[in-house]
Design an enzyme around this catalytic site. Structure first.
Site, short mmCIF file in Angstrom:
data_model
loop_
_atom_site.label_atom_id
_atom_site.label_comp_id
_atom_site.label_asym_id
_atom_site.label_seq_id
_atom_site.Cartn_x
_atom_site.Cartn_y
_atom_site.Cartn_z
N LYS A 217 -11.52 -1.35 6.82
CA LYS A 217 -9.73 -0.99 7.95
C LYS A 217 -10.24 -0.49 9.40
O LYS A 217 -10.87 0.11 9.20
CB LYS A 217 -9.23 -0.08 6.92
CG LYS A 217 -8.03 0.37 7.90
CD LYS A 217 -7.02 1.45 7.12
CE LYS A 217 -6.28 2.68 7.97
NZ LYS A 217 -5.18 2.60 6.65
N GLU B 194 0.61 -1.15 -0.07
CA GLU B 194 0.27 0.06 0.10
C GLU B 194 1.16 0.44 -0.14
O GLU B 194 2.03 1.52 0.51
CB GLU B 194 -0.99 -0.07 0.58
CG GLU B 194 -1.82 1.49 1.72
CD GLU B 194 -2.29 1.62 2.68
OE1 GLU B 194 -2.98 0.32 2.96
OE2 GLU B 194 -2.63 2.46 3.28
N ARG C 204 0.07 10.02 0.60
CA ARG C 204 1.13 11.06 2.17
C ARG C 204 1.97 11.51 1.64
O ARG C 204 3.29 12.74 2.03
CB ARG C 204 1.86 10.58 3.03
CG ARG C 204 0.16 10.22 4.04
CD ARG C 204 -0.30 10.10 5.11
NE ARG C 204 0.68 9.31 5.94
CZ ARG C 204 0.35 7.71 6.53
NH1 ARG C 204 -0.65 7.56 6.05
NH2 ARG C 204 1.14 7.17 7.19
#
Ligand code: 3PG
Length: 231
Positions: free
Chosen positions: A153, A65, A69
């Site tokens: 998640k 993943e 950011r």
């Protein structure tokens, strides 16, 4: 095409548009089964991401993943898809529908979000690739389940209740499976992997920024090998 085949096609198309049902759920489950741990990374540039991908594959992990950011996230996803087709690439830290479009255009094969306000949850449900929207409480989990998300998640795991919360909700929401993420370490990982409702965990310890910046891909490969053996 026969009438029956046409109907099956229409049902498949409808399925593909709704949350994670049908083929999207099956595709997501195949991704979540690739490794006990999905490595979560913030990358500085595309070349670093590809070197990271190679180290993970060498260590036996075929999923990664890349979080949105850093400015390098989308170019990194593009480069990973072009250079390492055997690695499944997700895009994480998604916070807006526009970011979903960018992630999918870059080649993301699954989507991850830290939370799921209604507009984002709907956009994730309609995305062409499967998604893991974030939830931290039973109410949020139930809201996502109502939208069709049977995989979620659980974030931020350690501060939101950890493995104890997962164990407590397992009999109450038995149809749901989670990818807990946030504060999980190599030491605490086994307790999560023992929860009946955990598909896999997500964590940054395999590829933390200091190792990425130092270019220590041997250490990342070694961490990947240990993580792959956790289950
Ligand atoms: C993240 O989005 O960074 C993940 O939740 C990773 O969490 P961790 O750094 O606590 O493993």
């Amino acid at each position: 095409m026969s009438e029956r085949a046409k109907t099956a096609e229409i049902v498949r198309a409808a399925d593909a548009k709704s949350a994670n049902s049908g083929e999207k759920l099956a595709a997501l489950d195949r991704i979540l089964a690739l490794s006990p741990v999905i490595p979560v990374a913030v990358v500085d540039d595309a070349a670093q991401a590809v070197a990271l991908g190679r180290a993970l594959l060498a260590g036996g992990i075929a999923v990664l993943e890349i979080t949105l950011r850093s400015a390098a996230a989308l170019p990194a996803i593009r480069a990973l898809r072009a250079e390492l087709p055997e690695l499944k690439i997700g895009c994480g830290t998604l916070r807006s529908p526009a970011q979903i479009n960018s992630a999918v255009s870059a080649g993301a094969q699954f989507l991850v979000a830290p939370g799921a306000p209604p507009g984002l949850a709907r956009a994730l449900a309609e995305a062409p690739v499967p998604a893991l929207p974030g939830a931290a409480t039973p109410t949020e989990m139930m809201q996502l389940a109502a939208l069709g998300f049977a995989r979620q998640k659980f974030f931020p795991t350690e501060s939101a209740g950890g493995a104890k919360l997962l164990q407590a909700i397992a009999p109450v929401l038995p149809e749901l499976r989670f990818c807990p993420t946030g504060g999980i370490t190599e030491q605490s990982a086994p307790a999560y992997l023992r929860c009946p409702n955990v598909a896999c965990i997500g964590a940054s310890w395999l590829a933390p920024p200091p190792l990425l910046r130092a270019g220590d891909f041997a250490a990342i490969e070694s961490r990947a090998r240990h993580a792959a053996a956790l289950r």
